[in-house]
Design an enzyme around this catalytic site. Structure first.
Site, PDB file in Angstrom:
ATOM      1  N   GLU A  15       0.778  -1.070  -0.129  1.00 28.25           N
ATOM      2  CA  GLU A  15      -0.024  -0.034   0.009  1.00 28.25           C
ATOM      3  C   GLU A  15       0.890   1.323  -0.096  1.00 28.25           C
ATOM      4  OE1 GLU A  15      -2.634   1.559  -0.410  1.00 28.25           O
ATOM      5  OE2 GLU A  15      -4.367  -0.057   0.179  1.00 28.25           O
ATOM      6  N   ASN A 146      -9.750   6.239   1.989  1.00 22.22           N
ATOM      7  CA  ASN A 146      -8.864   5.735   0.655  1.00 22.22           C
ATOM      8  C   ASN A 146      -8.918   6.917  -0.156  1.00 22.22           C
ATOM      9  OD1 ASN A 146      -7.260   3.289   0.147  1.00 22.22           O
ATOM     10  ND2 ASN A 146      -9.070   2.199   0.622  1.00 22.22           N
ATOM     11  N   ASP A 195      -9.464   2.193  -4.174  1.00 25.89           N
ATOM     12  CA  ASP A 195      -8.320   2.086  -3.293  1.00 25.89           C
ATOM     13  C   ASP A 195      -7.549   3.507  -3.387  1.00 25.89           C
ATOM     14  OD1 ASP A 195      -6.502   1.202  -1.201  1.00 25.89           O
ATOM     15  OD2 ASP A 195      -6.870  -0.848  -1.832  1.00 25.89           O
TER      16      ASP A 195
END
Length: 288
Positions: A15, A146, A195
């Site tokens: 991430e 997000n 995302d």
């Protein structure tokens, strides 16, 4: 369009990738390992720094090192000495808290959101960390923060509560650091969810779709400009980097894939890169 894998690391939940122009290096986290990773662009070496707790996100820091959003705190990490100094703590008190997605705005303020890592209740908060490590709660309640990003002219903030399947745009006051006038910028069809995001020099938003196996480029009016299929089910975040800022780096996840899915997605969990013919915007650094 060729998608290539960089290095040999496999993340459970890669991430929050950011590019350091001064270092010519890419930083990202594997939330679940937990670890911070750094790609040295000149030789392709990937350094891994293990973390003592979940590492939700990473951002650059003026003066050296990086800022990490950990389980329930924000910390300064120095990759040279491996020293970790916590500088602020979330104001939430619910169980199973952890920080998720983060970005730095063009004025050097660090943004990160909390979430319930188990029950996924609507209890999280989007925080802004100003100079002097002053923590301010900005948006609440949130399930999963997000898609944080800021337009190049600093007039628009992008954000998503993942479970909504929407990316929102806000008017952004660059002086006060406050968003307002929320509206739906884009809707992501199920089973995909929005995302991590980034913006390019033309003001277009790029979003990695979890369970969507694609990265989507949106025009400033929210219309889809380009769809890039990815060889993995769960791309998680994207940012621009490389010598001329035209390489799009994409982090991915491998967790919760069964044996058949893993065999079909050998790049799952890898750091991916592709040349998209568009120049990105340098990731800002937090100003402590």
């Amino acid at each position: 369009m060729e998608v290539r894998r960089i290095g040999t690391t496999t993340d459970l939940l890669g991430e929050s990738c950011v590019w350091s122009t001064s270092e010519q290096a890419l930083y990202w986290v594997d939330i679940r390992q937990p670890a911070l990773r750094r790609l040295n662009y000149s030789d392709g070496r990937v350094d891994t720094f293990e973390m003592p707790e979940l590492a939700g996100a990473v951002c650059l820091r003026e003066g050296g090192g990086v800022m990490l959003a950990l389980q329930d705190s924000i910390a300064h990490f120095d990759p040279v000495t491996s020293s970790l100094e916590k500088v602020a703590r979330a104001l939430d008190t619910f169980p199973n808290i952890r920080f998720n997605d983060s970005r730095v705005d063009p004025q050097g303020r660090f943004w990160a959101g909390t979430m319930d890592d188990v029950a996924r209740g609507a209890v999280g908060t989007l925080y802004r960390l100003d100079s002097g490590h002053r923590m301010t709660a900005v948006l609440h309640p949130i399930v999963i923060s997000n898609s944080l990003a800021f337009s190049p002219d600093s007039r628009t903030m992008y954000f998503s509560d993942t479970v909504s399947h929407e990316i929102w745009a806000y008017d952004f006051d660059s002086v006060s650091g406050m968003p307002s006038n929320r509206r739906v910028f884009a809707t992501v069809p199920a089973p995909a969810t929005p995302d991590g995001s980034t913006v390019d020099a033309e003001g277009y938003l790029w979003n990695a779709e979890w369970d969507g196996a694609r990265v989507v480029r949106y025009a400033p009016d929210g219309q889809i400009d380009r769809i890039i299929p990815m060889p993995v089910q769960r791309p998680t975040c994207c940012t621009f980097g490389g010598r001329d800022m035209t390489t799009l780096f994409v982090t991915t996840a491998s967790l919760r894939l069964n044996a058949v899915e893993r065999a079909a997605q050998p790049m799952a969990g890898g750091l991916l890169a592709l040349e998209v013919g568009v120049k990105g915007v340098a990731d800002p650094a937090y100003r402590p």
